[in-house]
Scaffold this active site. Sequence first.
Site, short mmCIF file in Angstrom:
data_model
loop_
_atom_site.label_atom_id
_atom_site.label_comp_id
_atom_site.label_asym_id
_atom_site.label_seq_id
_atom_site.Cartn_x
_atom_site.Cartn_y
_atom_site.Cartn_z
N LEU A 113 73.89 -19.37 -71.42
CA LEU A 113 73.86 -18.80 -70.43
C LEU A 113 73.23 -17.55 -71.05
O LEU A 113 73.27 -17.11 -72.93
CB LEU A 113 75.07 -17.81 -70.34
N ASN A 114 72.30 -16.93 -71.76
CA ASN A 114 71.01 -16.00 -72.16
C ASN A 114 70.63 -14.93 -71.67
O ASN A 114 69.58 -14.30 -71.33
CB ASN A 114 69.66 -16.46 -72.43
N GLY A 116 72.90 -11.74 -71.91
CA GLY A 116 72.95 -10.47 -72.79
C GLY A 116 72.30 -10.36 -74.24
O GLY A 116 71.48 -11.05 -74.34
N LYS A 127 71.08 -11.44 -77.81
CA LYS A 127 71.82 -11.70 -78.62
C LYS A 127 71.94 -13.39 -79.14
O LYS A 127 72.08 -13.32 -80.10
CB LYS A 127 73.53 -11.39 -77.84
N GLY A 219 76.04 -11.00 -63.36
CA GLY A 219 77.23 -12.05 -64.11
C GLY A 219 76.41 -13.16 -64.14
O GLY A 219 75.05 -13.93 -63.53
N HIS A 220 77.12 -13.80 -64.86
CA HIS A 220 76.43 -15.96 -64.50
C HIS A 220 77.32 -16.44 -63.24
O HIS A 220 76.89 -18.01 -63.28
CB HIS A 220 77.57 -16.49 -65.60
N GLY A 249 76.06 -18.98 -74.37
CA GLY A 249 74.44 -18.96 -75.62
C GLY A 249 75.68 -18.70 -77.22
O GLY A 249 74.69 -19.16 -78.28
N LYS A 392 81.33 -12.33 -80.55
CA LYS A 392 81.34 -11.18 -80.03
C LYS A 392 81.46 -10.28 -80.81
O LYS A 392 80.91 -9.09 -80.11
CB LYS A 392 82.58 -11.06 -78.52
#
Length: 503
Positions: A113-114, A116, A127, A219-220, A249, A392
């Site tokens: 998941l990329n 952000g 990120k 959102g994912h 990610g 995070k």
Amino acid sequence: MSAYQSPKKHVKTQSAYAFDNTTTSIAASQMRNVLNTLVDSVHAADEHTRERFENEMDTFFGLFRRYLADKASGSTLDWDKINSPTKEEVVKYQDLKSVENTDNLSKLAVLKLNGGLGTSMGCVGPKSVIEVREGQSFLDLSVRQIEYLNRTFDTDVPLLLMNSFNTDDDTHHLIQKYQGHRIRIRTFNQSRYPRIFKDSLLPVPQSYNDSLEAWYPPGHGDLFESLVASGELDVLLQQGKEILFVSNGDNLGATVDTKILNHMIETGAEYIMELTDKTRADVKGGTLISYDGQVRLLEIAQVPKEHVEEFKSIKKFTNFNTNNLWINLKAIKRLVESDSIKVEIIPNNKTIRVGSQEVNVVQLETAVGAAIRHFRNAHGVVVSRSRFLPVKTCSDLLLVKSDLFYLEHGSLKIDPARFGAAPLIKLGSHFKKVKEFQDRIPHMPKILELDHLTVTGNVQFGKGVQLKGTVIIVCSDGQRIDIPNGSILENVVVTGNLTILEH
């Protein structure tokens, strides 16, 4: 008879339901009209863009209607029906069969998941490009891991990146450098939905080309729809791929595990969620429950206020979702094409600037983990904490850069000399941005024997510092603390100011 009685639920009258239904119908009708106008704003000559955007707006409208219906009905989980998962619904990793079989790697694809940005850590762009270890970024490490798999086992595991409109352009430039590597990288975009005004429930954007502020990636949970709409799911199926390993990610612990892969194929499970034991630092993490004979993900946002403390309890809910997910590709296709994935909507309230005014808006988001209840034989597997290493904050960054870990083929491995769980690290606001973090801690301290570190205020670390046990460093406003080169701090509290003068 028990002295305590649960408070009675407020039941709506018929007239209240009728009012809500009328209000819902009007709001839906108004939204549909504005979405049609947005679609009409796409240049007529660009047929492909118009068709894709129209499909996106149709999907968004379905989400919006469900949001209205949920609001009107006030539908919530019945807390009394929530049970701990059964032994079949959550199994332990160590109880899985140990079969040394890597043949199933040919059936696997990996998705990161990329979507952000690195803004919360003071960085520009995706990120995934933040440097985390030995000059390598999240993305570099993911590529190294999969390339090693492909070389070692002579297989062809592809890497997919689900970007958002915020990260897509930058990511396309970045992946050019991997062209000579033994890895196929594919990218696709998740949806771009319109933010809606909180008061009117109408879209913020006036046209397709409105500024990025007017839109959001939802959102994912959008993964399933976007994977199908992009055509990438069909490509994977044509290549003989059956299983998709999905992870955030920024989770450096999410590496391919053949034991889980083989277990999934042997049991015929369509969905496996990796869980790990909850600590006091994870009390807000979503957890698996058994509800009406079905395995479901329970998030803190769904918990009634009077039960929040119970939800946070590490005795009742012992583990939480790592968002490392193993999902059957044919099952995704079946469920998306039959429009069967209906997951809980998370309304995310934001404040944005429109013109010269600050306005309150709502983003309707969904989580990929919530879809677990729609898949056959879905269950959780409790894994080691080492498979959950998210970054995070800069506090997390200190942990993964430290001597607590070493790199092996792109994977972070914990030093065998470490005893017990990872230390709890809390860095104050002076360390919030990566640049500040790097300036203040140019050399990573040794933390192999550290249990707890708290640092606040204007603090600078020297070279070769060792931290052991519990270390608390508190610098008062207007003061400065320099931790000298070669210092060994063990079970100490450092306060006030300490400046080392150059001479």
